[in-house]
Every structure is written in C-alpha cells, then in structure tokens.
Design a protein around this motif. Sequence first.
Motif, short mmCIF file in Angstrom:
data_model
loop_
_atom_site.label_atom_id
_atom_site.label_comp_id
_atom_site.label_asym_id
_atom_site.label_seq_id
_atom_site.Cartn_x
_atom_site.Cartn_y
_atom_site.Cartn_z
N SER A 1 0.82 -1.20 0.00
CA SER A 1 0.00 0.00 0.00
C SER A 1 0.86 1.25 0.00
N VAL A 2 1.99 1.22 0.72
CA VAL A 2 2.89 2.39 0.74
C VAL A 2 3.51 2.60 -0.64
N VAL A 3 3.98 1.52 -1.27
CA VAL A 3 4.56 1.63 -2.61
C VAL A 3 3.55 2.20 -3.59
N ASP A 4 2.33 1.69 -3.56
CA ASP A 4 1.28 2.20 -4.45
C ASP A 4 1.00 3.68 -4.20
N GLN A 5 0.95 4.04 -2.92
CA GLN A 5 0.66 5.43 -2.56
C GLN A 5 1.76 6.37 -3.03
N VAL A 6 3.03 6.00 -2.82
CA VAL A 6 4.14 6.84 -3.23
C VAL A 6 4.17 6.96 -4.76
N TRP A 7 3.92 5.85 -5.43
CA TRP A 7 3.92 5.87 -6.90
C TRP A 7 2.85 6.84 -7.42
N GLN A 8 1.67 6.76 -6.85
CA GLN A 8 0.57 7.63 -7.29
C GLN A 8 0.86 9.09 -6.98
N THR A 9 1.42 9.35 -5.81
CA THR A 9 1.75 10.72 -5.44
C THR A 9 2.75 11.31 -6.42
N CYS A 10 3.78 10.55 -6.75
CA CYS A 10 4.82 11.05 -7.65
C CYS A 10 4.28 11.23 -9.07
N SER B 1 1.31 12.08 -9.88
CA SER B 1 0.47 13.28 -9.93
C SER B 1 1.29 14.56 -9.77
N LYS B 2 2.37 14.52 -8.98
CA LYS B 2 3.15 15.73 -8.72
C LYS B 2 4.28 15.94 -9.72
N LEU B 3 4.88 14.85 -10.18
CA LEU B 3 6.03 14.95 -11.08
C LEU B 3 5.67 14.72 -12.54
N GLY B 4 4.46 14.23 -12.78
CA GLY B 4 4.04 13.95 -14.14
C GLY B 4 4.43 12.59 -14.64
N GLN B 5 5.46 12.00 -14.04
CA GLN B 5 5.88 10.65 -14.40
C GLN B 5 6.67 10.07 -13.23
N VAL B 6 6.80 8.76 -13.23
CA VAL B 6 7.58 8.08 -12.18
C VAL B 6 8.60 7.19 -12.86
N ASP B 7 9.88 7.48 -12.63
CA ASP B 7 10.93 6.67 -13.24
C ASP B 7 11.29 5.45 -12.39
N GLY B 8 10.79 5.40 -11.17
CA GLY B 8 11.09 4.29 -10.30
C GLY B 8 11.20 4.73 -8.86
N LEU B 9 11.31 3.76 -7.98
CA LEU B 9 11.41 4.03 -6.55
C LEU B 9 12.63 3.34 -5.97
N VAL B 10 13.03 3.79 -4.81
CA VAL B 10 14.01 3.09 -3.99
C VAL B 10 13.34 2.74 -2.66
#
Length: 423
Positions: free
Chosen positions: A177-186, A188-197
């Motif tokens: 749930s945290v991974v999904d939440q961070v992905w969605q936040t990024c 919406s705010k950054l326009g794209q998500v290149d990945g997470l750590v």
Amino acid sequence: MTTHHPRPTVVLVYQRISLPWVFESAERAGIDLVLIPRPDEAVSEDRLPPAVVDVLRLDIEADRAAALNVLRRRYEQNTFQGIVTLYDPAVPFVAEAAELLGLPGIGRDVALGAQDKRVMRARLAAAGLNVPGFVRLDDPADWEKAASLAFPVVVKPAHGFSSLGVTKAESPHSLKSVVDQVWQTCASKLGQVDGLVVEEYLDGPEFAVESLAHGGDVRMLTIGYKGDPQGPHFEEGVYRAPAALSETVQDDICREVKAAHRALGITDGPTHTELRLRGGVTPYLLEIGARIGGSGVSQYIASGVTGIDFAAQALRIAAGIATEPLGSGTLPAPVAAAANYIVPCNGSGRIIAIHGLDELRADPRVDHVVQMLFPGDIVRPYPDFTGYPAFVLSRHANIAEAEEFHQFLDQAIRIDYGHEEQA
C-alpha cells in the motif's frame, strides 16, 4: 590606457528571486547572471536582483531539446562562462548543457549518480561506503522484491526532491500500500515516475554537510543538525549549524562525505549532503546533491557559520575563474551559529491564517522570513508535498542560543486551517 575586461557571466537555472542569497553572492563576486526562471514564477524584469543582467524563459522539462538549442544559440551570440542550478531536478540538464557548450561542469554521468537515488545507492555501495540495505523498484507491481529487507523501510522516488512522497513502511504487510501510494503521489506531482528506492530505515539523528569541490579537492564547510524525524513522513523542521558533535564523529562524517565525492565522481562545484548517524555514531549517507542546498539556504548557513562566501566560490568554479585554494581538509573554526526554522504545515486544508511571522520580521535575531504559503493556499495531506509555509533564518552567538530560539518558534508560529471540505 586600461583594458576593459568584461565581467564573467553565468546562467542560473530555475532559481526563485525570493531566495536572495545566491544573487547577493554573485554581486559580491563580480559575476553577472542570466536567469532562467521557473515556468510557474512570474518574474518582473523591473524588480530583478542587481546581478541579473538578462532573463531567458525556457521550459527545460517540457522540451529539453528545444531548451538546449536556445542555450546554444544564446552562447554563440552572446557568450557566457558557466551554467548552474540550485534546483535538484535541473542538475542533469545543467550538466548536459555545460557538456554541450564545453563549459565547466560535472558531466552527465556524474549528474545521474548525484540525482538518481538508485544509481547513487549502487555506486556508494560499490565503493564500500556505509549504505543501508536497499532495493530498486521499476514498477509498483515489483513491491515484493523489497519484502526481504529489514523493516521498517523507507520508500522514496528515485528522482524526488525535498520530502515529496517519502514514506516509512513499518512492516511487509503495509509495504504494497505504501509503494502504491508513493507511486501515485509522484505520478500526480512529477508527471511521471521513473522508479522508486526502498531502503532500510536508519535510526539516529539527521545532519547536513555543506562542501565545495575544486579539481578533486573537497573542502567541508559546515555540519548542521537537521532533527531526528521518525516518519511515517519526513517533513523537514530545523537546520542548525555548527552541530554539537565530538571531534571523532566529525572526522568520521568528513571521511564518509569525501569518499562519497570520489565514489560519485564529483570533482568540482558545491555539494549538499544529508546523512544519518546510525545508532548516534555511524554516518550513513541519505543523499548527496551536486548543488547548493535548500535553494540557497545552504549559502546562508555556511557563510553565517564560517564567514566564507560559499555561493561566490561555487559561481567562480562554475565560470572557470576560481583561483583561491580550498584550504585544508579540516572544518573551518566556526565564527557564529546560523539556523533555518522550517515552519511545519502541522495539518492540511485551506490556510485561514499564519500567526507569528510578522512579529519575527522585526526580531533582531532574524535576517530573513521567506514566506512560501499564504492564506487561501491549500495544503494537501502527506505523502503529497505542498511545500513549506515559511523559512525563518537567523544568526546566533552559539548553537545553544539557536536551539533555544527554535523552541520559542515552536510556540510562536501557528497555522489555522479551514475544514477539509473547504479545500
């Protein structure tokens, strides 16, 4: 007959004019600035800082290639000696532009390592530095790859900045749930998500280090205390320097930060390093940025503590005119204490009022109150990151006085919010 030598010119990318320190340093250093303002900032050309001689309006994120072409034409028509940014997401663009034009810079590969947290973690680990266990996620569906880490863990965007999206997961059960939440936040705010750590949480207080590299030599200027945030979100709160640390711990931090410069290949320019002292004693780097930190706050802190004009030195390096030796590898003896109180949001919704800032503008300890949020603005709940309401920058005789002042500010500043439905 005297020969006129034109002043060196440096292009400054995405710096807000409301944060004055780098502009003041440029003026003291005799360097002219060509400002590329952020697209979302209305810049009135009749109210520019004196060091700014031209404004170039480019959107480096919407059309990178076009922005590079405009810069190349500008360089051919009216040459400049360097290009810099204090805005972390622009570091790779600045490195690419400097490389294209043959100007001083760190190069695109080094910029990648200083801006992409996945690459940074891998390079620091390969060099044998203190690195928490970590996993890179290129897709949120891969979250189980991180389930074998020691919990709690922290999930953060690979290309994030400030505390956008950074969230602590206490157990494997909450990880998805945290991974999904961070992905969605990024997204919406950054326009794209290149990945997470996803990396193991480091217990211990947080510190920031301001450094300057030139020709491979690294000079540490200050180590400052940044609090002990526990999560689940990591809103910044204080920055006080010089930190009250033993000489042994200071030496350990300096060795680790210098080793990080070597591991990432950062040989020239300013850096802002954030780290935690695991168990209160062992330095583990959180990240190292190849820029002056805090949109110029690092200049205020470093110069206030040491008397050294950090930003002026950095601009001279960027322009290829730095001649002053960096000096020994030891930390300069502090001449005073400097502090930044980052007013916490302490809630969400539509801001009705912010109490206490007007009184602080007249406080003799305060040099600057930089306000970013105002009544009527909407603060979104974390992990969305709206921004910080204000910075209160102050100078003190010693670190104990700075700490006492911040305790006073905890009570003196208050934000009133309307009901959620008003937002």
